[in-house]
Design a protein around this motif. Sequence first.
Motif, mmCIF file in Angstrom:
data_model
loop_
_atom_site.group_PDB
_atom_site.id
_atom_site.type_symbol
_atom_site.label_atom_id
_atom_site.label_comp_id
_atom_site.label_asym_id
_atom_site.label_seq_id
_atom_site.Cartn_x
_atom_site.Cartn_y
_atom_site.Cartn_z
ATOM 1 N N ILE A 148 0.828 -1.206 0.000
ATOM 2 C CA ILE A 148 0.000 0.000 0.000
ATOM 3 C C ILE A 148 0.865 1.260 0.000
ATOM 4 C CG2 ILE A 148 -1.685 1.363 1.303
ATOM 5 C CD1 ILE A 148 -2.747 -1.265 2.466
ATOM 6 N N TYR A 149 0.516 2.184 -0.891
ATOM 7 C CA TYR A 149 1.019 3.557 -0.851
ATOM 8 C C TYR A 149 -0.193 4.426 -0.541
ATOM 9 C CZ TYR A 149 5.181 1.707 -3.139
ATOM 10 O OH TYR A 149 6.315 0.983 -3.430
ATOM 11 N N THR A 150 -0.170 5.107 0.602
ATOM 12 C CA THR A 150 -1.392 5.761 1.055
ATOM 13 C C THR A 150 -1.216 7.253 1.296
ATOM 14 O OG1 THR A 150 -3.091 5.801 2.775
ATOM 15 C CG2 THR A 150 -0.891 5.104 3.449
ATOM 16 N N SER A 151 -2.310 7.976 1.066
ATOM 17 C CA SER A 151 -2.338 9.418 1.326
ATOM 18 C C SER A 151 -2.862 9.734 2.718
ATOM 19 C CB SER A 151 -3.245 10.116 0.305
ATOM 20 O OG SER A 151 -4.595 9.730 0.482
ATOM 21 N N GLY A 152 -3.342 8.714 3.452
ATOM 22 C CA GLY A 152 -4.042 9.017 4.691
ATOM 23 C C GLY A 152 -5.295 9.820 4.372
ATOM 24 N N LYS A 153 -5.633 10.765 5.215
ATOM 25 C CA LYS A 153 -6.831 11.578 5.005
ATOM 26 C C LYS A 153 -6.657 12.517 3.811
ATOM 27 C CE LYS A 153 -10.686 13.866 5.910
ATOM 28 N NZ LYS A 153 -10.601 14.659 4.669
ATOM 29 N N SER A 154 -7.644 12.550 2.911
ATOM 30 C CA SER A 154 -7.629 13.480 1.780
ATOM 31 C C SER A 154 -7.720 14.917 2.281
ATOM 32 C CB SER A 154 -8.827 13.214 0.856
ATOM 33 O OG SER A 154 -8.792 11.904 0.363
ATOM 34 N N LEU A 155 -7.208 15.842 1.462
ATOM 35 C CA LEU A 155 -7.260 17.261 1.805
ATOM 36 C C LEU A 155 -8.402 17.947 1.059
ATOM 37 C CD1 LEU A 155 -3.482 18.277 1.806
ATOM 38 C CD2 LEU A 155 -4.853 17.191 3.602
ATOM 39 N N ALA A 156 -9.100 18.827 1.780
ATOM 40 C CA ALA A 156 -10.228 19.568 1.224
ATOM 41 C C ALA A 156 -10.199 20.991 1.742
ATOM 42 C CB ALA A 156 -11.554 18.914 1.617
ATOM 43 N N THR A 157 -10.952 21.863 1.082
ATOM 44 C CA THR A 157 -11.239 23.175 1.650
ATOM 45 C C THR A 157 -12.559 23.073 2.415
ATOM 46 O OG1 THR A 157 -12.283 23.775 -0.447
ATOM 47 C CG2 THR A 157 -9.992 24.459 -0.121
ATOM 48 N N PRO B 106 -6.594 21.844 9.519
ATOM 49 C CA PRO B 106 -5.647 21.075 8.698
ATOM 50 C C PRO B 106 -5.333 19.696 9.265
ATOM 51 C CG PRO B 106 -4.976 23.356 8.751
ATOM 52 C CD PRO B 106 -6.127 23.222 9.720
ATOM 53 N N ARG B 107 -5.351 19.564 10.570
ATOM 54 C CA ARG B 107 -5.146 18.229 11.163
ATOM 55 C C ARG B 107 -6.229 17.258 10.705
ATOM 56 N NH1 ARG B 107 -2.212 16.298 15.474
ATOM 57 N NH2 ARG B 107 -2.987 14.374 16.398
ATOM 58 N N ASP B 108 -7.449 17.776 10.503
ATOM 59 C CA ASP B 108 -8.568 16.956 10.031
ATOM 60 C C ASP B 108 -8.607 16.854 8.511
ATOM 61 O OD1 ASP B 108 -9.664 16.827 12.741
ATOM 62 O OD2 ASP B 108 -10.186 18.939 12.426
ATOM 63 N N GLY C 192 -6.389 28.621 2.513
ATOM 64 C CA GLY C 192 -5.236 29.481 2.343
ATOM 65 C C GLY C 192 -3.928 28.711 2.291
ATOM 66 N N PRO C 193 -2.895 29.327 1.715
ATOM 67 C CA PRO C 193 -1.610 28.645 1.528
ATOM 68 C C PRO C 193 -0.954 28.177 2.827
ATOM 69 C CG PRO C 193 -1.730 30.599 0.140
ATOM 70 C CD PRO C 193 -2.920 30.651 1.046
ATOM 71 N N ALA C 194 -1.051 28.972 3.887
ATOM 72 C CA ALA C 194 -0.402 28.576 5.141
ATOM 73 C C ALA C 194 -1.007 27.284 5.678
ATOM 74 C CB ALA C 194 -0.509 29.692 6.177
ATOM 75 N N GLU C 195 -2.335 27.198 5.670
ATOM 76 C CA GLU C 195 -2.983 25.975 6.147
ATOM 77 C C GLU C 195 -2.738 24.816 5.179
ATOM 78 O OE1 GLU C 195 -7.078 26.546 7.169
ATOM 79 O OE2 GLU C 195 -6.564 27.651 9.007
ATOM 80 N N ALA C 196 -2.584 25.112 3.901
ATOM 81 C CA ALA C 196 -2.266 24.060 2.934
ATOM 82 C C ALA C 196 -0.936 23.409 3.288
ATOM 83 C CB ALA C 196 -2.226 24.639 1.523
ATOM 84 N N GLU D 168 0.486 23.420 6.240
ATOM 85 C CA GLU D 168 0.313 22.711 7.508
ATOM 86 C C GLU D 168 -0.342 21.345 7.291
ATOM 87 O OE1 GLU D 168 -2.041 23.148 11.799
ATOM 88 O OE2 GLU D 168 -1.980 24.848 10.415
ATOM 89 N N ALA D 169 -1.347 21.299 6.416
ATOM 90 C CA ALA D 169 -2.051 20.040 6.163
ATOM 91 C C ALA D 169 -1.118 18.997 5.552
ATOM 92 C CB ALA D 169 -3.245 20.291 5.247
ATOM 93 N N VAL D 170 -0.271 19.416 4.624
ATOM 94 C CA VAL D 170 0.689 18.489 4.028
ATOM 95 C C VAL D 170 1.661 17.982 5.084
ATOM 96 C CG1 VAL D 170 2.622 18.284 2.413
ATOM 97 C CG2 VAL D 170 0.527 19.458 1.710
ATOM 98 N N ARG D 171 2.158 18.895 5.903
ATOM 99 C CA ARG D 171 3.121 18.491 6.930
ATOM 100 C C ARG D 171 2.491 17.560 7.958
ATOM 101 N NH1 ARG D 171 5.060 24.699 6.766
ATOM 102 N NH2 ARG D 171 6.643 24.462 5.123
ATOM 103 N N GLN D 172 1.211 17.741 8.220
ATOM 104 C CA GLN D 172 0.518 16.829 9.127
ATOM 105 C C GLN D 172 0.432 15.431 8.522
ATOM 106 O OE1 GLN D 172 -0.730 17.475 12.399
ATOM 107 N NE2 GLN D 172 -0.755 15.233 12.335
ATOM 108 N N ARG D 173 0.160 15.354 7.214
ATOM 109 C CA ARG D 173 0.106 14.042 6.563
ATOM 110 C C ARG D 173 1.484 13.361 6.636
ATOM 111 N NH1 ARG D 173 -4.037 16.430 6.498
ATOM 112 N NH2 ARG D 173 -4.262 15.263 8.395
ATOM 113 N N TYR D 174 2.534 14.150 6.435
ATOM 114 C CA TYR D 174 3.886 13.606 6.567
ATOM 115 C C TYR D 174 4.118 13.090 7.986
ATOM 116 C CZ TYR D 174 8.969 13.676 7.159
ATOM 117 O OH TYR D 174 10.266 13.349 7.474
#
Length: 438
Positions: free
Chosen positions: A158-167, A188-190, A195-199, A201-207
């Motif tokens: 499995i290669y997984t994205s975890g939770k998908s990102l949305a606005t 972003p945790r959810d 906005g770009p800053a939260e974008a 943050e959301a990526v870094r949370q997935r990492y």
Amino acid sequence: MRSTRCSLMMLAATGLMAALSTDALRAETWLRCGATLDVEAGALTDARTLVVVDGRIERIERGHPDAPGDEEIVDLARLTCLPGLMDMHTHLTSESSPSRYADRFTDDAADVALQSVEYARETLAAGFTTVRDLGDSYNASIALRDAIERGVVPGPRIYTSGKSLATTGGHADPTNGWRADLMGAPTPRDGVLNGPAEAREAVRQRYKDGADLIKVTITGGVLSVARSGMNPQFRPDEIEAVIETAADYDMHVAAHAHGAEGMKRAIRAGIHSIEHGTYMDDEVIELMIENGTWFVPTISAGKFVAEKAEIDGYYPEVVRPKAATIGPLMQDTFGRAHAAGVRIAFGTDCGVCYHGDNALEFGFMVEAGMSPADALRSATLNAAELLGVEDRAGRLAPGYWADVVAVEGNPLEDVSLLTDIRFVMKGGTVFAHGSAAR
């Protein structure tokens, strides 16, 4: 003196164990195939023997030579062997049902995780030895990936994205349709950003969560409890921030997209793959070819939701017209994209449709004008390239993962044979031998 003797005995024992371990690792498994599929050439060979050592194909012998020693022999002489199949769009932690929307309020994380074990087993039994998982709940797909890697449960790689990102209010906002006191304000945790800053943050949370890649819902979707299934839902600066930040962590980004404008924003920003692509127009096709963007069509999901939209009560009323309208268009979109030369990797969206039915997609692709050989390449060579593992997966060749499946007959003449997988090996371990019933 005694301590010296003990030390020597321990060294000897350690050496013996190392030798035994090395011997075990070097043990050979011989797969005697009636024929093999050369996916690059799009042709069958005559009889071949695949010699598997330590989870990889060490060499390929012509015919079925006599084994010189204690090799394990697997007789597949009546079958055609091909590389393990790869599905680039799955959701292993859920499956469609009339109760799906209510289940979010009754199922705990443990329920989701345990259900995913069965979905993973069904996927592997269907011949899919590697998948991308594009959106889960509770990071269950990350735990499932790790359990499979440890050998705790059977399943595909499995290669997984975890939770998908949305606005906010977007396709993967988990609170869409909830009443106000339950809805709250996802962060972003959810997987919800603005906005770009939260974008970033959301990526870094997935990492931080342990995801392998990022999945964004760049447009509206069919099954979300929201009116539009095609409106753009990320501003250009938001999607650019997602892609740039993901690149810092060597993660590619997949975009759920139905509407053309959202696709254009994503492609111009450097998206790795477009998923679904229903309302893809000529400009989108040109941009995809120009940028080398991958297309993962998921015709199976379109067929499935269109069928279920006819059943009263299967989907919420706000979902039903979207499913009835968008679902039937996806096969035609695929046909146009393929004819134009867009790079295509196999994907089904199983979870939206039933797990284990992944191979039905081959038939839908062929119906739309793709040759059986190209359809098979999409689920082997192309999928491996999309994942960046083309040097170790996607073909039967020395040095490659020993991911091998087998069917009775020639899938280049009849792709429906792929719905009846008779043998599955993943990473050198046999998981199924005989007709794989769902």
